[in-house]
Structures are given as C-alpha cells and as structure tokens.
Scaffold this motif. Sequence first.
Motif, PDB file in Angstrom:
ATOM      1  N   MET A  52       0.621  -1.334  -0.132  1.00 23.31           N
ATOM      2  CA  MET A  52       0.016   0.072  -0.153  1.00 23.31           C
ATOM      3  C   MET A  52       0.740   1.267   0.198  1.00 23.31           C
ATOM      4  O   MET A  52       0.583   2.371  -0.727  1.00 23.31           O
TER       5      MET A  52
ATOM      6  N   GLN B  60       1.027   4.616  -2.509  1.00 27.48           N
ATOM      7  CA  GLN B  60       0.862   6.068  -2.059  1.00 27.48           C
ATOM      8  C   GLN B  60       1.830   6.611  -2.599  1.00 27.48           C
ATOM      9  O   GLN B  60       1.831   7.882  -3.175  1.00 27.48           O
TER      10      GLN B  60
ATOM     11  N   TYR C 267      -8.174   5.011 -10.191  1.00 29.32           N
ATOM     12  CA  TYR C 267      -8.052   6.443  -9.625  1.00 29.32           C
ATOM     13  C   TYR C 267      -8.479   7.467 -10.828  1.00 29.32           C
ATOM     14  O   TYR C 267      -7.499   7.569 -11.775  1.00 29.32           O
TER      15      TYR C 267
ATOM     16  N   ASN D 177      -8.510   4.507   3.150  1.00 30.97           N
ATOM     17  CA  ASN D 177      -7.676   4.169   2.089  1.00 30.97           C
ATOM     18  C   ASN D 177      -6.635   3.084   2.651  1.00 30.97           C
ATOM     19  O   ASN D 177      -5.388   3.345   2.380  1.00 30.97           O
TER      20      ASN D 177
ATOM     21  N   LEU E 278      -5.853   0.271  -0.765  1.00 30.21           N
ATOM     22  CA  LEU E 278      -6.273   1.055  -1.854  1.00 30.21           C
ATOM     23  C   LEU E 278      -6.908   0.483  -3.091  1.00 30.21           C
ATOM     24  O   LEU E 278      -7.575   1.028  -3.524  1.00 30.21           O
TER      25      LEU E 278
ATOM     26  N   PHE F  49     -10.718   2.106  -3.074  1.00 31.11           N
ATOM     27  CA  PHE F  49     -10.051   3.512  -3.233  1.00 31.11           C
ATOM     28  C   PHE F  49     -10.938   4.842  -3.114  1.00 31.11           C
ATOM     29  O   PHE F  49     -12.058   4.695  -3.897  1.00 31.11           O
TER      30      PHE F  49
END
Length: 321
Positions: free
Chosen positions: A117, A121, A205, A218, A221, A225
């Motif tokens: 994750m 990010q 996204y 989140n 994710l 999302f």
Amino acid sequence: MCKTNSRYFIFDVPTEPGIKNVIKTGIAVLKSIIYKAILFTANPNIKEKKYKVSVCAIFKNEAPYIREWLEFNHLVGIEHFYLYNNNSEDDYLKVLQPYIDAGMVTLVQWPHNQKQMASYQDCIKKYSCETNWLGFIDIDEFIVPKSTDNIYDFLKTFERKAGAVNIYWRLFGTSGFLDRDLDGLVSEDLTVCWPKYCDIGKCFYNTAFKFDPDSKKNINLHHKFWANHKGIDIPPVNIFNHICVCNRNIADSFDFPIQINHYFTKSYKEYAKKKEKGDVYFTINPHDEMYFYEHEMKCTSTDYSAYKYIVKLKLKFGRKV
C-alpha cells in the motif's frame, strides 16, 4: 451467519439475515444517495495529461509472467506502467529493459517488505500528475474490456461522475493443469473460472479528483479506493455506476462491460511456487493448499473473453500458431 449468493456475485463474506442486515442496507442506500449528489455537483477539472490510462503494480520474482502481462494490458489500452520491484532475485530486468527503453515502463526499486500500500501511495504522490487514470493491479491480473475494445473508451464515461471505478474480478483456476509450459500464454491456457464474479476487484483512480493519503478509508487502496472532493472522501463506483459502500455491490445484468481476469492459481505447481517465493503484502502467505481448493472447487464455468486479444498478443510475441 450464512453465506449468501446474489445472481451475479459469489460473496466471500458471510451475511447475517434479519433486521440488522435490513438496517445496514438502508444506511448503505442513504449513503449512496448522498455520495451521488456530491459527485453530481463535483464538476472536476479534466486536464489533458501525458497518458490517458496507466497502471501501478508491485512485483516480486515475476520474470516468467511480466512480458505477457505487459503486452496484454498494453493491447487493451494501458499506456504506461509504474512498476515497483520488491527485492526480486530473478532476471526481471532482462525482461523489462526493452520496455523501459521504449518509455512504456517506469521502474522503481522498492526494497520495503510488506509495503504494497505504501508503494501505491508513493506512485500517486509522484506520478498521478502524468496520467488521467491510474489503476492498481497485480501481475496475475489482466484487464478485459468487453463492451469496448480498450479501457479508456470505457473509463472516459466516468470522468465527470466518479473519483474511482471498481472493476470486478473474474477468478480463474488451474483449468486442470498440474503443471504448465511457461512458454504458453496464461491468457490462452486458462479458461475455467467461477460461474459468478467475485464481489471485490481493483480500482482505477480518476486523478482529476484529489486524494487524501492520511484517510483511514484508504487502508486497502487497490480494493477500496476513496478519492477526495473538497475535503470529503468519496467511495468508488462500480462498472454499472453504482456507489460501492458498506460492502454493497449492485450489478444490472449478467453482461459485465469489463472485467479483470484474475489468474489466481495458474497450474497446481505454479501455485505452490507462488507461495514459496514470498509475498509483497503478507508476512506469512496464507494461501495454503486448503485455500487453493476452496477456490478451485468453485471453478465450474468457462470464459473466453480474453481470446479476442490473443491473435494480436501472439503476433507481438512472434508466434506462428
């Protein structure tokens, strides 16, 4: 508690019948209405970026599979790949170098164990400015548009009405292979799958919306999302434009316009090797033999949706048959 099947999904999570479930459903409906209203008035600023659709993926010892995965997903419209190498010990660079040289792959060395994750990010922070849509999938997941021939033609209808789109898994098993020639194509060899879709999938996204890296929503994710609009976290919609909230999944028909083929096991021996090589998410991989059979015994249907891309894929590989 009892396991509940819908017409379209096999639910992994047991659902409790009765008044509590009715209340939960009512809350989910109310939340959906609120989030839809927010999205309706959002009017995001759509900018032309370097890429229309890109993918972020983290990998570990996936050299035998990366080329097909790249070529297939590129055929369906993924223009760029942000790949995070998690301590691979195979010849991954030999496979990836031509794609890096061609500008199709950005390779990031990511030596942090069980930080999948965090890699997502990092990708959002560094690269979301380059692409209109950023998806989060694994090397065993192949995007298969069905109502269109490429993913952007599908996603562009959501540009002004969703911060993220969840595309559901079609889970594939071994197709009866104990072992499999690794020179064969995963997308051609494996056609036996679950009769219904998995009620989870992976998200793309829409970078015209904001993203809050500190949001507790989140934590996971790629499955859930939540984009952000004016300080409000907004859940993804699904491929039928229904809000995905409170584990509520609504499908309008059996004819899903797009899916992610999740080649979860491949052959029996490939599954065993997958467990041995380590994992980018789990410290101890929970995918044991019992877990294997829980999935394999649901494989009672076939799906050839990926086959419309197979000839193009073989030509990319220089195959004669």
